[in-house]
Design a protein around this motif. Structure first.
Motif, PDB file in Angstrom:
ATOM      1  N   ASN A  76       0.921  -1.298   0.139  1.00  0.00           N
ATOM      2  CA  ASN A  76       0.114  -0.309  -0.190  1.00  0.00           C
ATOM      3  C   ASN A  76       0.793   1.412  -0.156  1.00  0.00           C
TER       4      ASN A  76
ATOM      5  N   GLY B 299     -10.452  14.685  -1.209  1.00  0.00           N
ATOM      6  CA  GLY B 299      -9.701  13.854  -2.228  1.00  0.00           C
ATOM      7  C   GLY B 299      -8.600  14.836  -2.739  1.00  0.00           C
TER       8      GLY B 299
ATOM      9  N   ASN C 130      -7.816  12.667  -6.014  1.00  0.00           N
ATOM     10  CA  ASN C 130      -8.027  11.242  -5.733  1.00  0.00           C
ATOM     11  C   ASN C 130      -9.420  10.724  -5.932  1.00  0.00           C
TER      12      ASN C 130
ATOM     13  N   THR D 134     -10.540   7.650  -6.276  1.00  0.00           N
ATOM     14  CA  THR D 134     -10.668   6.610  -5.228  1.00  0.00           C
ATOM     15  C   THR D 134      -9.285   6.582  -4.464  1.00  0.00           C
ATOM     16  N   SER D 135      -9.248   5.781  -3.383  1.00  0.00           N
ATOM     17  CA  SER D 135      -7.966   5.343  -2.805  1.00  0.00           C
ATOM     18  C   SER D 135      -6.968   4.886  -3.865  1.00  0.00           C
ATOM     19  N   TYR D 136      -7.284   4.279  -5.015  1.00  0.00           N
ATOM     20  CA  TYR D 136      -6.438   3.560  -5.997  1.00  0.00           C
ATOM     21  C   TYR D 136      -6.073   4.380  -7.152  1.00  0.00           C
TER      22      TYR D 136
ATOM     23  N   ARG E 199      -3.339   0.479  -2.328  1.00  0.00           N
ATOM     24  CA  ARG E 199      -3.738   0.864  -0.915  1.00  0.00           C
ATOM     25  C   ARG E 199      -4.709  -0.152  -0.418  1.00  0.00           C
TER      26      ARG E 199
END
Length: 172
Positions: A26, A97, A146, A148-150, A172
């Motif tokens: 992550n 974000g 961001n 998403t967290s990806y 992550r």
């Protein structure tokens, strides 16, 4: 050319996966898809748009660190392949974000043949005449959103006048 980029991306992802422990995955991100445009003095002579073939792997120093290091490659404004390495600093981040960040780095020659022509033109060549190594310091500031967290998209300026848009894929 796109097949080469995809193949290179796949290779680097495998290397990252095998080099790190499962609990550390992550901390890694891959930066791709860079769009570059020179805001001043451009009369069609520079490598820009999506032709710079930027790709880097980034690793945060720790899960809550504001710092990360990155290592990658790109074509400079004169279509020469260069090594790119630097330090990223997240100056501000918000819960919605958005992140304001800076990247401070070296883009230039390295001892592999693929990077030997990086100092042949422009400021890279000026630094080569002065130091013996063809490079250019990169100072970049930008905003990343961001989704998403990806997955995130960022935009900013390489000082003094290069506009950049890049995609970041995080683990992550």
């Amino acid at each position: 050319m796109h097949k080469l980029i995809i193949r290179t991306l796949g290779y680097h992802l495998l290397v990252v996966v095998f080099w790190c422990h499962a609990s550390e995955i992550n901390l890694y991100s891959v930066n791709t898809g860079s769009f570059v445009y020179h805001l001043t003095g451009n009369h069609g002579q520079y490598t820009e748009n999506f032709e710079n073939n930027f790709f880097s792997v980034e690793r945060k120093l720790s899960e809550d660190s504001k710092y990360s290091v990155l290592l990658g490659t790109m074509k400079n404004s004169f279509d020469d392949r260069c090594l790119a390495m630097g330090v990223r600093r997240d100056w501000a981040s918000w819960d919605n974000g958005w992140v304001f960040k800076g990247v401070y780095g070296y883009t230039g020659e390295f001892f592999f043949d693929a990077f030997k022509n990086c100092g042949d033109h422009g400021s890279y060549h000026d630094f080569k005449k002065a130091t013996g190594i063809g490079f250019s310091p990169y100072i970049y500031h930008g905003f990343q959103y961001n989704f998403t967290s990806y997955f995130g998209i960022e935009t900013g300026i390489i000082i003094p006048s290069v506009f950049v848009i890049t995609v970041q894929w995080s683990f992550r």
